[in-house]
Write a protein that holds these residues in place. Sequence first.
Motif, PDB file in Angstrom:
ATOM      1  N   LYS A 548       0.820  -1.212   0.000  1.00 29.14           N
ATOM      2  CA  LYS A 548       0.000   0.000   0.000  1.00 29.14           C
ATOM      3  C   LYS A 548       0.858   1.268   0.000  1.00 29.14           C
ATOM      4  O   LYS A 548       0.453   2.295  -0.544  1.00 29.14           O
ATOM      5  CB  LYS A 548      -0.927   0.008   1.217  1.00 29.14           C
ATOM      6  N   TYR A 549       2.026   1.211   0.658  1.00 23.23           N
ATOM      7  CA  TYR A 549       2.842   2.426   0.730  1.00 23.23           C
ATOM      8  C   TYR A 549       4.031   2.415  -0.229  1.00 23.23           C
ATOM      9  O   TYR A 549       4.855   3.334  -0.220  1.00 23.23           O
ATOM     10  CB  TYR A 549       3.313   2.696   2.170  1.00 23.23           C
ATOM     11  N   ARG A 550       4.109   1.397  -1.080  1.00 20.72           N
ATOM     12  CA  ARG A 550       5.263   1.281  -1.986  1.00 20.72           C
ATOM     13  C   ARG A 550       5.452   2.537  -2.839  1.00 20.72           C
ATOM     14  O   ARG A 550       6.560   3.035  -3.007  1.00 20.72           O
ATOM     15  CB  ARG A 550       5.080   0.064  -2.882  1.00 20.72           C
ATOM     16  N   ALA A 582      11.382   4.344   7.844  1.00 21.73           N
ATOM     17  CA  ALA A 582      12.844   4.314   7.796  1.00 21.73           C
ATOM     18  C   ALA A 582      13.341   3.527   6.599  1.00 21.73           C
ATOM     19  O   ALA A 582      12.866   2.418   6.324  1.00 21.73           O
ATOM     20  CB  ALA A 582      13.399   3.724   9.090  1.00 21.73           C
ATOM     21  N   SER A 583      14.293   4.111   5.889  1.00 23.57           N
ATOM     22  CA  SER A 583      14.918   3.412   4.770  1.00 23.57           C
ATOM     23  C   SER A 583      15.924   2.392   5.292  1.00 23.57           C
ATOM     24  O   SER A 583      16.491   2.564   6.374  1.00 23.57           O
ATOM     25  CB  SER A 583      15.665   4.409   3.875  1.00 23.57           C
ATOM     26  N   PRO A 615      12.215  -6.644  -7.029  1.00 19.46           N
ATOM     27  CA  PRO A 615      13.579  -6.255  -7.423  1.00 19.46           C
ATOM     28  C   PRO A 615      13.732  -4.737  -7.443  1.00 19.46           C
ATOM     29  O   PRO A 615      12.768  -3.997  -7.689  1.00 19.46           O
ATOM     30  CB  PRO A 615      13.729  -6.831  -8.839  1.00 19.46           C
ATOM     31  N   VAL A 616      14.962  -4.271  -7.157  1.00 16.93           N
ATOM     32  CA  VAL A 616      15.274  -2.838  -7.237  1.00 16.93           C
ATOM     33  C   VAL A 616      16.546  -2.654  -8.053  1.00 16.93           C
ATOM     34  O   VAL A 616      17.393  -3.549  -8.133  1.00 16.93           O
ATOM     35  CB  VAL A 616      15.443  -2.205  -5.841  1.00 16.93           C
ATOM     36  N   ILE A 670      11.709   3.006  -7.465  1.00 19.59           N
ATOM     37  CA  ILE A 670      11.006   3.536  -6.287  1.00 19.59           C
ATOM     38  C   ILE A 670      11.535   4.950  -6.091  1.00 19.59           C
ATOM     39  O   ILE A 670      12.728   5.192  -6.261  1.00 19.59           O
ATOM     40  CB  ILE A 670      11.307   2.732  -4.999  1.00 19.59           C
ATOM     41  N   SER A 671      10.680   5.865  -5.725  1.00 18.20           N
ATOM     42  CA  SER A 671      11.129   7.237  -5.485  1.00 18.20           C
ATOM     43  C   SER A 671      11.799   7.301  -4.115  1.00 18.20           C
ATOM     44  O   SER A 671      11.221   7.788  -3.144  1.00 18.20           O
ATOM     45  CB  SER A 671       9.938   8.193  -5.536  1.00 18.20           C
TER      46      SER A 671
END
Length: 685
Positions: A548-550, A582-583, A615-616, A670-671
């Motif tokens: 939901k918060y991606r 938190a990242s 994946p990123v 992802i931003s």
Amino acid sequence: MEDLSIQHVNLEKSENLERHRTEGFSSSNVLVVRRGAPFKISLQMKGRPFDPNTDSMRIKVMLGRLYVTIPVTFSQKVSPSHWKAFMDPEGLNLQNPSVFISSPASASVGCYKFQMCVFTQDGQQKCAFGRFILLCNPWCPDDAVYIPFEDQREEYVQNDSGLLFMGTPLNLVSRPWSFDLYEPGVLETCLNLLQVSPQHQNNQRLDYLNRNNPVYISRVVSAMINCEDDRGVLKGNWSGDFKQGVNPSTWTGSGEILKQWAQSGYSPVKYGQCWVFAAVMCTVMRVLGIPCRVVTNFNSAHDTNSNLVIEEFYSETGQKLKFSKDSIWNFHIWVECWMTRRDLESGMDGWQVLDPTPQERSGGVFCCGPAPVKAIKDRRIDLLYDVPFVYAEVNAAVHKIIMSQGRVLSLSKDTERVGSLICTKAIGFPRLHNITGNYKSTQSQTLKSRSSTVSEDSTSRRADTSKGLQVSLTLDKAPIAGEPVCFTVKVMNMQKASKMMKVHLNAQVKEYNHRPGEDLKTFWETHGVIQLAPMEVKVLNQQIPPAKYRDVFGDNMINLAAVLQDMGSQEHILASEEFNIASPQLTIQVADEDALVPNKEQTATVSFTNPFSHPVNGVLTVAGAGLIQGKVHFRMLPLFPGRRVEQRITLIPNMMGTKMLQASLSLTNISSTIRGFKMVFVKKA
């Protein structure tokens, strides 16, 4: 014998830089010294030696068109208020004499020229020329910027890296920043900032005279960091559209910003937000010799009508509305500079708030301060400069209002939220130092969730239900990227009658500086009904899943609200909390930390493990003033969930001392930017 003349002037750079604690500026082609302390110049005479009985020497020191002529004597007694030049009679070599020049502790900051002249008995005059840069001197007790402890001077004047605190008090983010004091060209650009200022352009003589005063210098710099009224360094942008420049979140240090500004002919660099403005100002002030630190005020109020009240409006289902002209920034970052306030009554010396982020005009221009921290604590809003504005930033009350069709349904007050934590980096350690008590006399230092009770003077108050219900909203733990956001809503029926309640929960994404008149985007909500028995307490456990918060994850904040409606009395009650997610962190390791010495190659490794369920990929950037020349970039291929990647980096330190190695991974799908840093110590070879 050939007559006397000056063949060469030696500025004795290494000795003077060490004596004046300016060794970091050794790359400058000009001697850099501090006011209120003597520096040494050696002369090499041609022809016969200097004869003290028949020859005399004078030095003309010039700043622009201002000048002073100083006779060279054999008296070593210096004055804190006058220029002085002398020869040391002990060990005097008359063929190669040394002259010491001492400036007043209140001399103006700037780049000086000097003319050294020898006069012989027969009236001949022989001259030589040179230049030096004069900075403030926090080591000199007579200087207005004197700060009494060596560890403070190391941290607030000489340290070229630091941490900026962001996020929320419940989930702090420590962002590394390189102040780049000693990077080539930064010193000269900081001095040119004073030259480019409107004050200098309008009246050079008056500007040079006023540069003896750190109060004046700090106001000039505060205005020049932003470009609203001048050819300042940075253009602010909070629109979210950064296509014409650089996203403020991608800057990692002051050096590249200041160099870009200078190389463009002093056109504003695009773009900055509060932490960028403050960090660049910290660089300029430390370079000029004025002790400076970056300060974060969490939940910082922008009180547009100066009534010390911030109004926040919500719908009856918990959506934050855009009615108010006031705003609260989740965090706002400014600087404090240390100085004596000779322009104010006693007791106002020490730390002063300065804020280069353009918010309100002060004296007709966008700058703020210096406002004494002591005056803010004592509510001395009659004192210079901008004390009322800063006082409101840390003390305003928050009124939360539930509205429906133009009608107020509920009002609750919160006097603890604004200025709930004010902090800076600790001296000598990469951690937080809480300075809230410097600003606020009565302040609960415990960071707790806030419960909301229908207030006695609520416009929706009914005599028999005004104290009937209590609700609180609490995060179970600090939210972490890739994990569900878990929170608890606790509802208490304080009456001896059953209640049927509508429950509305709403999560909206917002930027840290949510601006008035801007809609927030709801990305998660849920609604339901609960029944409360008489005097019952009900606990509702809730989760927001990562999916939901991606799309809103990153530097954004989340506004979470719970609105409960008594279906019998139609009474509404609100509890809310704002938080960040938190990242994950990058990990940095140096192969052999104990072997870090100047000009010797070393290896570091940056690693990252993907905590997300997808994946990123992105670009890794590594920087480190004094460790790496410029920045190095690496493109990261798609990294699958749970997998780890490593990147080796070559370090070649070029100066001694504590240095910061920092890395940032900008994710493209992802931003978000993942960061990490490591402090290392470079020893003497």
